[in-house]
Structures are given as structure tokens and as C-alpha cells.
Design a protein around this motif. Structure first.
Motif, short mmCIF file in Angstrom:
data_model
loop_
_atom_site.label_atom_id
_atom_site.label_comp_id
_atom_site.label_asym_id
_atom_site.label_seq_id
_atom_site.Cartn_x
_atom_site.Cartn_y
_atom_site.Cartn_z
N ASP A 153 0.83 -1.21 0.00
CA ASP A 153 0.00 0.00 0.00
C ASP A 153 0.87 1.26 0.00
OD1 ASP A 153 -2.21 -1.64 0.03
OD2 ASP A 153 -2.67 -1.33 2.15
N PHE A 154 1.97 1.23 0.71
CA PHE A 154 2.91 2.34 0.75
C PHE A 154 3.48 2.61 -0.65
CE2 PHE A 154 7.45 3.66 1.60
CZ PHE A 154 7.19 4.90 2.18
N GLY A 155 3.93 1.54 -1.31
CA GLY A 155 4.46 1.69 -2.66
C GLY A 155 3.42 2.26 -3.61
N PHE A 156 2.18 1.78 -3.51
CA PHE A 156 1.12 2.29 -4.38
C PHE A 156 0.77 3.74 -4.07
CE2 PHE A 156 -0.08 -2.21 -5.46
CZ PHE A 156 0.25 -2.09 -6.80
N ALA A 167 -1.45 5.13 -13.62
CA ALA A 167 -0.27 4.26 -13.40
C ALA A 167 -0.50 3.35 -12.20
CB ALA A 167 0.99 5.10 -13.21
N GLU A 168 -1.09 3.89 -11.16
CA GLU A 168 -1.39 3.08 -9.97
C GLU A 168 -2.34 1.94 -10.34
OE1 GLU A 168 -3.43 3.61 -5.58
OE2 GLU A 168 -4.19 4.76 -7.28
N LYS A 169 -3.43 2.27 -11.04
CA LYS A 169 -4.43 1.27 -11.43
C LYS A 169 -3.82 0.19 -12.32
CE LYS A 169 -8.99 0.86 -13.53
NZ LYS A 169 -9.14 0.51 -14.90
N GLU A 170 -3.06 0.61 -13.32
CA GLU A 170 -2.45 -0.36 -14.23
C GLU A 170 -1.47 -1.29 -13.51
OE1 GLU A 170 -0.79 2.10 -17.32
OE2 GLU A 170 -2.73 2.37 -18.30
N THR A 171 -0.71 -0.73 -12.59
CA THR A 171 0.26 -1.54 -11.85
C THR A 171 -0.46 -2.50 -10.91
OG1 THR A 171 1.85 0.27 -12.04
CG2 THR A 171 2.34 -1.45 -10.43
N GLU A 173 -3.41 -3.78 -11.43
CA GLU A 173 -3.96 -4.83 -12.30
C GLU A 173 -2.87 -5.82 -12.71
OE1 GLU A 173 -5.85 -2.71 -15.50
OE2 GLU A 173 -7.56 -2.14 -14.25
N GLU A 174 -1.69 -5.31 -12.97
CA GLU A 174 -0.58 -6.17 -13.39
C GLU A 174 -0.22 -7.22 -12.35
OE1 GLU A 174 4.20 -5.57 -14.01
OE2 GLU A 174 2.91 -3.95 -14.71
N ILE A 175 -0.38 -6.87 -11.08
CA ILE A 175 -0.02 -7.83 -10.02
C ILE A 175 -1.26 -8.45 -9.35
CG2 ILE A 175 2.20 -6.71 -9.59
CD1 ILE A 175 0.99 -5.70 -6.90
N TYR A 176 -2.42 -8.23 -9.95
CA TYR A 176 -3.68 -8.78 -9.41
C TYR A 176 -3.94 -8.32 -7.98
CZ TYR A 176 -3.46 -11.70 -13.53
OH TYR A 176 -3.38 -12.13 -14.83
N TYR A 177 -3.69 -7.05 -7.73
CA TYR A 177 -3.93 -6.49 -6.40
C TYR A 177 -5.39 -6.19 -6.21
CZ TYR A 177 -3.59 -3.33 -2.39
OH TYR A 177 -3.75 -2.74 -1.16
#
Length: 177
Positions: A153-156, A167-171, A173-177
């Protein structure tokens, strides 16, 4: 967008490496500096190599500073050069991001005064601001994380501030968060 992270022996691996990975996935350039200008070994034995020497850091190259926690915070806080770097970031209204024990460095130096923040709960002192019992708290250009468990959560939160919601949303999605 470029950010710098400062570590030294005793850094909390998950906080440093996890934050680094989230930001890199989101296309943020992250330079990791060694306070002692050499490899740094985390509290659980992982050694990071090819770190940039802190003695050569140029604050003007970066938009954000990241301070992971772990037992290393004592050495980071004791460094006059780190304190001067933090002061420069503050004066230039750049992002200062710290997690776990890291926010105490900002707090003891007065940067959490009149701010909302979080940190490792048992390390919370009267920093002149308002402690929020959450994983991540953003107040202006100060982003704080509570503990190792808050790393993703800190990184995001940093990614969102630096690169935007897309960018946050795409990242995520990329890691299935």
C-alpha cells in the motif's frame, strides 16, 4: 520521475525491496543509495549490491526521498548528511516518504508537526502532528507507512502521487492487487 532511497546495514528488506519493485513496475526510476557507500545487508541477511554511494547523491536529481525502516533507522537518523538532505527536500517541497521506523526520523526532526502520519505503532511519539492508525497516510508531500505489512500500500501511495491514478491502477492490475 526519479526517486532516491537510502539504506544501510539493518534495513527492512520487504520495505525497501517491495517499495522499489512497486515503483519500478509503475515506471518510476529508483536509485538506491548506501549510507556507507558500500553493499548493505538487511536485517534478515539479504545483501544488496551495486548501490549508489550516498556521498555522491545530488538532491536536485530527485523528486522524492524514501526512507525504509528496520534497525537501520538509527544510523540513518544519526547522519548529518541525511538530515541535511531531508531539510533540502522539505524546503523545496519535494516528497518525503518513510515507512515503519522511518517516519520517526521525520518526526524527531520536526517534519510531522501539524501533519497526519503513521509509523510503527510502538514507536509513535509526540511529533506534534496527528497519528492515524492506518497502513498508509498521505498529507501533502509526506507519505508515511505503518509497518512491513503496509509495504504494498505504501508503494502504491507513492506511485499514485508521482505518476497518477492511471499508473497506480495499471500496476495494481498487473499484479492482481
Amino acid at each position: 520521475m526519479k526517486v532516491c532511497m537510502i539504506i544501510t546495514d539493518g534495513f527492512e528488506e520487504i520495505e525497501a525491496i517491495g517499495t522499489f519493485a512497486i515503483l519500478r513496475r509503475g515506471s518510476v526510476d529508483v536509485d538506491v543509495y548506501s549510507l556507507l557507500d558500500k553493499d548493505a545487508t538487511g536485517r534478515f541477511g539479504i545483501t544488496c549490491t551495486n548501490l549508489k554511494p550516498f556521498s555522491q547523491i545530488k538532491e536536485e536529481d530527485y523528486e522524492a526521498l524514501i526512507l525504509p525502516g528496520g534497525p537501520e533507522y538509527v544510523a540513518i537518523e544519526a547522519s548529518t548528511k541525511v538530515q541535511n538532505l531531508i531539510k533540502s527536500f522539505s524546503k523545496k517541497d519535494k516528497y518525503m516518504c518513510a515507512i515503519c521506523a522511518g517516519p520517526t526520523i521525520l518526526g524527531r526532526a520536526g517534519y510531522l508537526k501539524n501533519k497526519n502520519y503513521t509509523c510503527f505503532t510502538s514507536m509513535n511519539e509526540d511529533f506534534g502532528g496527528t497519528y492515524i492508525d492506518k497502513y498508509v497516510v498521505t498529507d501533502g508531500k509526506i507519505i508515511t507507512g505503518r509497518s512491513a505489512a503496509a509495504t504494498i500500500d505504501f508503494g502504491f501511495a507513492i506511485l499514485k502521487e508521482l505518476m497518477g491514478e492511471k499508473a497506480e491502477k495499471e500496476t495494481k492490475e498487473e499484479i492482481y492487487y
